[in-house]
Write an enzyme that holds these catalytic residues in place. Structure first.
Site, PDB file in Angstrom:
ATOM      1  CG  ASP A   1       6.900   2.711  13.780  1.00 13.71           C
ATOM      2  OD1 ASP A   1       7.701   3.201  12.889  1.00 13.71           O
ATOM      3  OD2 ASP A   1       6.102   1.835  13.862  1.00 13.71           O
TER       4      ASP A   1
ATOM      5  CG  ASP B   1       0.361   4.434   4.348  1.00  6.22           C
ATOM      6  OD1 ASP B   1      -0.614   4.264   3.789  1.00  6.22           O
ATOM      7  OD2 ASP B   1       0.923   3.851   5.149  1.00  6.22           O
TER       8      ASP B   1
ATOM      9  CG  ASP C   1      -0.137  -0.327   2.648  1.00  9.89           C
ATOM     10  OD1 ASP C   1       0.793   0.246   2.690  1.00  9.89           O
ATOM     11  OD2 ASP C   1      -0.944  -1.034   3.035  1.00  9.89           O
TER      12      ASP C   1
END
Length: 466
Positions: free
Chosen positions: A158, A76, A74
């Protein structure tokens, strides 16, 4: 095996990590990315948002994977526009989420996820706006809608390898956290203080394992160090979220190595407490069965064959079931009702930790139920079982049990031959069962693997239940 596996937990090159206020900028000549490699819809979103006066970049896993030569699943986008401003620009946009508000922009079956730049939460809890941010007593973030600048967004990512921003218009990469360096050195490194970041979201511990297994990266020493201590915090995570995370862990094509890492880092027990007890009580059998199931699953994924979570969860939980069934039988319950009752109890307990949907729990119970029925072959039972829609799943699971060293008196080989036999041969096979105690209990019993060689079977555990 574990010694070899955890040689990848490397000592960091840098003792401390500094987040830059200005990024390292890699121009088109300094990296291999081209905007034509990315989803044209994602690129179009970035271009439209920039044209409307907002900052916008392709970000995270799609940039990381492209740099590694992996096709992203995907794409983003991160932007300075708020979710409401993004929705105003795109008629096909939909705002989702409460804990972490996002925008999904739909292009047929493809969905591009757009997130607004986030900032760190206020240090003083009294300054927090509960509509934008909140934490629980242990520091876990319950709501994360504090918007900020691009620089602040990079600090809130993160791992360093996920804090890369690609501008398809200028074809530049902005790197605030030495992410390109860590990609080149195959290293998973948390941004910020690892203990604090895990307390903010304990699922990051699972993500560290998943990325290490998927990318064949090592985990940096300070990033891995707090995990065993903080692993129990996973019990605080909503069970529905953990179900999605477990699917990512075990259905990515790297489930076998993921399992090894979860066990070593003490992350398996918070996810599967009953199976962790079985692993401690009967380590060789439990480890072999789960590893065999995950290895088969990994192979099928690499071969682009279908897999189902039901078969995988059946294997992950099975080692905890036999003792329960035997206890119920010792209380006087017949074998099949004991299997059904034991399965009901085990699944109900597991769903408190991981919310396995009913569309999977029903097939799990049917696969287990078949293990009690497959030894019962006299008369017309064998043909009725063969016509059962769950026969293949039950048969595959029987072979999996045998491959883990469980002694079934040749039951798997018998069913393999029975499927290949013609009607006359099948009648002879049924007659041969007379006097052999066919209807003896098929309750699952774990015994030591025989050292003798076994005939190769026509079928092998498929890890799908097909």
């Amino acid at each position: 095996m574990l010694k070899k596996l955890f040689q990848s937990f490397r000592t960091p090159v840098r003792r401390t990590q500094h987040i830059r206020s200005t990024p390292e900028v890699l121009n088109s000549g300094q990296h291999s990315l081209q905007k034509t490699q990315f989803s044209r819809y994602a690129v179009n979103i970035v271009e439209r948002l920039q044209g409307a006066g907002y900052q916008a970049y392709l970000v995270g896993g799609c940039v990381r994977d492209m740099l590694l030569g992996i096709t992203p699943k995907d794409f983003d986008v991160a932007t300075s526009a708020t979710p409401e401003q993004v929705r105003a620009e795109f008629r096909n946009a939909r705002i989702i989420g409460r804990r972490f508000k996002l925008v999904h922009i739909h292009f047929g079956r493809e969905i591009i996820e757009v997130a607004t730049f986030r900032a760190n939460h206020p240090v003083n809890e009294d300054d927090e706006d509960s509509n934008q941010s909140s934490r629980n007593e242990s520091g876990r973030i319950l709501r994360d809608n504090v918007y900020g600048t691009l620089e602040e967004d990079a600090q809130r990512r993160d791992f360093t390898i996920n804090a890369l921003y690609y501008d398809p218009v200028s074809e530049r990469i902005l790197d605030y956290a030495n992410g390109v360096h860590d990609i080149r050195n195959h290293l998973i490194r948390l941004i910020g203080d690892p203990k604090q970041r895990y307390q903010e979201d304990p699922v990051r511990m699972l993500r560290a394992v998943r990325f290490a297994a998927k990318l064949n990266f090592g985990i940096e020493k300070h990033t891995v160090q707090p995990i065993r201590e903080l692993a129990p915090m996973l019990r605080e995570i909503p069970s529905a979220r953990l179900f999605e995370e477990v699917l990512k862990l075990f259905l990515s094509g790297h489930g076998a190595i993921t399992f090894e890492m979860l066990v070593d880092l003490q992350l398996f027990a918070p996810l599967f407490p009953a199976s962790a007890e079985a692993l401690e009580y009967n380590p060789e059998y439990t480890h072999t069965l789960i590893s065999e199931a995950l290895t088969n699953t990994d192979l099928r994924i690499k071969q682009n064959k279908p897999v189902t979570p039901a078969f995988l969860f059946a294997a992950l939980l099975w080692p905890a079931l036999p003792a329960r069934v035997l206890r119920l039988q010792e209380r006087g319950m017949p074998p099949i009702p004991a299997m059904q009752e034991g399965a009901h109890e085990l699944i109900a307990e597991q769903c408190q930790r991981i919310a396995i949907p009913k569309r999977f729990t029903m097939p799990i119970r049917e696969i287990w139920d078949m293990q009690e029925r497959l030894p019962r072959r006299s008369g017309k039972r064998a043909d009725l079982l063969l016509d059962n829609p769950r026969f293949r799943a039950g048969y595959d699971f029987l072979l999996l049990r045998e491959s883990a060293g469980e002694e079934t008196d040749g039951l798997g080989e018998w069913w393999t031959d029975y499927q290949d036999a013609n009607d006359s041969e099948r009648r002879d096979m049924i007659r041969d069962l007379s006097g052999k105690g066919d209807d003896a209990s098929g309750a699952p019993r774990k015994r030591r693997r025989s050292s003798g060689s076994k005939r190769k079977r026509a079928g092998a555990p498929s890890a799908t239940g097909e």
